[in-house]
Design a protein around this motif. Structure first.
Motif, PDB file in Angstrom:
ATOM      1  N   THR A  35       0.762  -1.234  -0.054  1.00  0.00           N
ATOM      2  CA  THR A  35      -0.045   0.111   0.013  1.00  0.00           C
ATOM      3  C   THR A  35       0.873   1.172  -0.033  1.00  0.00           C
ATOM      4  OG1 THR A  35      -1.631  -1.236   1.399  1.00  0.00           O
ATOM      5  CG2 THR A  35      -1.976   1.195   1.128  1.00  0.00           C
ATOM      6  N   PHE A  36       1.846   1.186   0.901  1.00  0.00           N
ATOM      7  CA  PHE A  36       2.786   2.394   0.993  1.00  0.00           C
ATOM      8  C   PHE A  36       3.551   2.745  -0.657  1.00  0.00           C
ATOM      9  CE2 PHE A  36       6.997   3.873   2.430  1.00  0.00           C
ATOM     10  CZ  PHE A  36       6.830   5.380   2.528  1.00  0.00           C
ATOM     11  N   ARG A  37       4.197   1.778  -1.145  1.00  0.00           N
ATOM     12  CA  ARG A  37       4.707   1.634  -2.399  1.00  0.00           C
ATOM     13  C   ARG A  37       3.788   2.143  -3.702  1.00  0.00           C
ATOM     14  NH1 ARG A  37       6.390  -2.289  -4.850  1.00  0.00           N
ATOM     15  NH2 ARG A  37       8.182  -1.517  -5.922  1.00  0.00           N
ATOM     16  N   ALA A  38       2.470   1.453  -3.471  1.00  0.00           N
ATOM     17  CA  ALA A  38       1.499   2.150  -4.362  1.00  0.00           C
ATOM     18  C   ALA A  38       1.339   3.461  -4.370  1.00  0.00           C
ATOM     19  CB  ALA A  38       0.263   1.346  -4.338  1.00  0.00           C
ATOM     20  N   ALA A  39       1.099   3.888  -3.013  1.00  0.00           N
ATOM     21  CA  ALA A  39       0.765   5.414  -2.892  1.00  0.00           C
ATOM     22  C   ALA A  39       2.203   6.359  -3.248  1.00  0.00           C
ATOM     23  CB  ALA A  39       0.418   5.609  -1.478  1.00  0.00           C
ATOM     24  N   ALA A  40       3.289   5.734  -3.023  1.00  0.00           N
ATOM     25  CA  ALA A  40       4.683   6.420  -3.495  1.00  0.00           C
ATOM     26  C   ALA A  40       4.572   6.915  -4.806  1.00  0.00           C
ATOM     27  CB  ALA A  40       5.613   5.920  -2.839  1.00  0.00           C
ATOM     28  N   LEU A  41       4.261   5.447  -5.623  1.00  0.00           N
ATOM     29  CA  LEU A  41       4.184   5.677  -6.986  1.00  0.00           C
ATOM     30  C   LEU A  41       3.240   6.522  -7.837  1.00  0.00           C
ATOM     31  CD1 LEU A  41       5.531   4.354  -9.754  1.00  0.00           C
ATOM     32  CD2 LEU A  41       3.800   2.558  -9.575  1.00  0.00           C
ATOM     33  N   LEU A  42       1.757   6.528  -7.129  1.00  0.00           N
ATOM     34  CA  LEU A  42       0.910   7.431  -7.747  1.00  0.00           C
ATOM     35  C   LEU A  42       0.725   8.597  -7.107  1.00  0.00           C
ATOM     36  CD1 LEU A  42      -1.725   4.156  -7.608  1.00  0.00           C
ATOM     37  CD2 LEU A  42      -0.547   5.061  -9.509  1.00  0.00           C
ATOM     38  N   HIS A  43       1.565   9.142  -6.226  1.00  0.00           N
ATOM     39  CA  HIS A  43       1.212  10.267  -5.476  1.00  0.00           C
ATOM     40  C   HIS A  43       1.261  11.644  -6.164  1.00  0.00           C
ATOM     41  CE1 HIS A  43       5.572  11.081  -5.909  1.00  0.00           C
ATOM     42  NE2 HIS A  43       5.516  12.360  -5.648  1.00  0.00           N
ATOM     43  N   ASP A  44       1.690  11.573  -7.377  1.00  0.00           N
ATOM     44  CA  ASP A  44       1.693  12.608  -8.278  1.00  0.00           C
ATOM     45  C   ASP A  44       0.914  12.221  -9.679  1.00  0.00           C
ATOM     46  OD1 ASP A  44       2.913  14.771  -7.163  1.00  0.00           O
ATOM     47  OD2 ASP A  44       4.709  14.608  -8.062  1.00  0.00           O
ATOM     48  N   ILE A  45      -0.064  11.254  -9.678  1.00  0.00           N
ATOM     49  CA  ILE A  45      -0.750  10.911 -10.848  1.00  0.00           C
ATOM     50  C   ILE A  45      -1.691  11.981 -11.386  1.00  0.00           C
ATOM     51  CG2 ILE A  45      -2.493   9.746  -9.900  1.00  0.00           C
ATOM     52  CD1 ILE A  45      -2.087   7.513 -12.050  1.00  0.00           C
ATOM     53  N   GLY A  46      -2.005  12.767 -10.834  1.00  0.00           N
ATOM     54  CA  GLY A  46      -3.002  13.845 -10.765  1.00  0.00           C
ATOM     55  C   GLY A  46      -2.498  15.221 -11.130  1.00  0.00           C
ATOM     56  N   HIS A  47      -1.127  15.232 -11.477  1.00  0.00           N
ATOM     57  CA  HIS A  47      -0.545  16.469 -11.307  1.00  0.00           C
ATOM     58  C   HIS A  47      -0.801  17.363 -12.679  1.00  0.00           C
ATOM     59  CE1 HIS A  47       2.371  19.438  -9.843  1.00  0.00           C
ATOM     60  NE2 HIS A  47       2.485  18.706  -8.614  1.00  0.00           N
ATOM     61  N   TYR A  48      -1.166  18.549 -12.554  1.00  0.00           N
ATOM     62  CA  TYR A  48      -1.215  19.737 -13.708  1.00  0.00           C
ATOM     63  C   TYR A  48       0.074  19.606 -14.462  1.00  0.00           C
ATOM     64  CZ  TYR A  48      -5.709  21.176 -11.738  1.00  0.00           C
ATOM     65  OH  TYR A  48      -7.019  21.196 -11.321  1.00  0.00           O
ATOM     66  N   PRO A  49      -0.100  20.148 -15.597  1.00  0.00           N
ATOM     67  CA  PRO A  49       1.264  20.751 -16.371  1.00  0.00           C
ATOM     68  C   PRO A  49       1.748  21.718 -15.627  1.00  0.00           C
ATOM     69  CG  PRO A  49      -0.651  20.471 -17.909  1.00  0.00           C
ATOM     70  CD  PRO A  49      -1.479  20.286 -16.575  1.00  0.00           C
TER      71      PRO A  49
END
Length: 423
Positions: free
Chosen positions: A87-101
């Motif tokens: 769970t921790f690794r998944a959150a680390a990988l996905l933490h910026d998946i919604g980032h704007y340009p």
């Protein structure tokens, strides 16, 4: 046979991505991060700083793995299960998946118009295909992954192991900062972001109440990290030319949003190149197209004024950071006073940053001691550093107009149409 890929990262060397990692990496939402630069317009000043959110997220995943394994090896630590680790690794990988340009620039618009990138990340995490992959491939709860990213709803049912790990993803010492400071400094080719990552991870401890803390041997390395963050803001993130590009983008977006030529949802799906192309498209207002072309050609506005925290003008303008519409009104009032076109004068008020916030407590003689009490670098001292680095600037469309703003500074600052009511 399970699929795995070895990635040669420019900062951390070899990063092994297993089949579950690749399932997330291969989603369209994550692949978009290849086209979103980590530092937005910074490469207009530091040409090597063109690294992306994609590689940053891989680096954060790598460091999260090291942190989880370090904490699991400590005696007397609340159990960190294999599911907690995933769970921790998944959150680390996905933490910026919604980032704007363009880094955080877009989030300086009205919050009624745009959502914060962490909220967008949660939306991706809780929706297919990401949520499906988390549930079926990673065997983790997407709600708990979302909580690890934002600390919002969904934390009531989290295990003690996840509660222990969350500050390692969001605090004054987290895997996000450990990656971006080192990566950004290397990309910009400046010596300020050097952080002793190995020492900091090796100094992580757990104190009373299962709280993440730093051992005494890591205090100097954490002090260096805080200085690195301050120096990166002072010399790179808040560089005047980088901020000129940011306010030009903001004004271009405000014009387009104000005329209904652009929907906020289009910003959420864009990458750097597609957003600039959109700003220059025939459907946009003339002012937006003009600013988009200037950004493409690096024809940046010129610095007219620079106000430090001790300048009376700073106090008059700092409230405009949280009120973009009011700032636009001030800009156009000043342009009119100078017989210039609307949008020819732009005001930059950088977001207030608490450089020393969220610092971990220190374990000293077996007990937890607050950072301010254990370190000679107290948060009140750090606030003064931030105050020196954070400057309000006024930019103008031409050198001549910049000179006019400079010459009429006092007149402009005493004629601010800034009402006292919020809005």
């Amino acid at each position: 046979m399970s699929r795995a890929t070895l990635v040669r990262d420019s900062i951390w060397g070899d990063i092994m991505l297993q089949e579950a990692d690749l399932a997330l990496v291969d989603t369209p939402a994550f692949q978009r991060l290849r086209r979103v630069r980590q530092l937005g317009f910074t490469d207009l000043v530091f040409p090597g700083a063109h690294h992306t959110r994609f590689e940053h997220c891989l680096g954060v995943l790598h460091l999260a793995t090291l942190v989880a394994d370090r904490l699991r090896d400590l005696p007397g630590v609340p159990s960190i299960t294999e599911q907690d680790r995933r769970t921790f690794r998944a959150a680390a990988l996905l933490h910026d998946i919604g980032h704007y340009p363009f880094s955080h620039a877009v989030e300086e618009l009205e919050m009624a118009q745009v959502r914060d990138h962490e909220g967008l990340a949660v939306e991706q995490v809780l929706s297919p295909p990401v949520a499906t992959i988390l549930s079926e491939v990673w065997d983790v709860d997407p709600v708990q992954v979302a909580w690890m990213i934002t600390g919002g709803e969904g934390g009531d049912d989290c295990s003690p192991g996840l509660r222990l790990l969350r500050p390692a993803l969001d605090s004054g010492l987290d895997v996000d900062k450990l990656d971006y400071l080192v990566r950004d400094a290397k990309g910009a080719n400046v010596p300020y972001g050097m952080v002793d990552v190995q020492r900091l991870i090796g100094a992580l401890e757990v104190g009373d109440g299962a709280r993440l803390a730093i051992g005494l041997k890591g205090v100097a390395a954490l002090q260096a990290l805080v200085f690195a963050k301050y120096l990166m803001f002072a010399t790179v993130y808040w560089h005047h030319a980088c901020r000129a590009a940011v306010v030009m983008l903001l004004r271009a977006l405000q014009e387009a949003l104000g005329e209904g030529a652009l929907e906020p949802s289009e910003l959420e799906r864009a990458d750097d190149a597609s957003l600039v192309a959109l700003l220059r498209s025939a459907e946009m207002p003339a002012a937006t197209r003009h600013l988009g072309q200037r950004l493409l050609d690096r024809q940046l506005y010129k610095r007219a004024l620079e106000l430090g925290v001790g300048d009376p003008g700073f106090a008059l303008l700092q409230d405009l950071w949280s009120k973009p519409s009011r700032r636009l009104a001030v800009e156009d009032r000043w342009a009119e006073a100078l017989s210039a076109a609307p949008g020819s004068v732009l005001i930059d008020v950088p977001e207030p940053k608490a450089i020393g916030s969220g610092l971990l407590p220190v374990i000293e003689d077996g007990r937890l001691v607050a950072w301010d009490d254990a370190s000679s670098l107290a948060t009140t001292d750090l606030a003064r550093f931030e105050g020196w680095a954070r400057r309000i600037r006024v930019f103008a469309a031409s050198p001549e107009l910049a000179g006019a703003v400079h010459d009429r500074r006092d007149e402009l600052l005493t004629d601010l149409p800034v009402p006292q009511t919020s809005g």
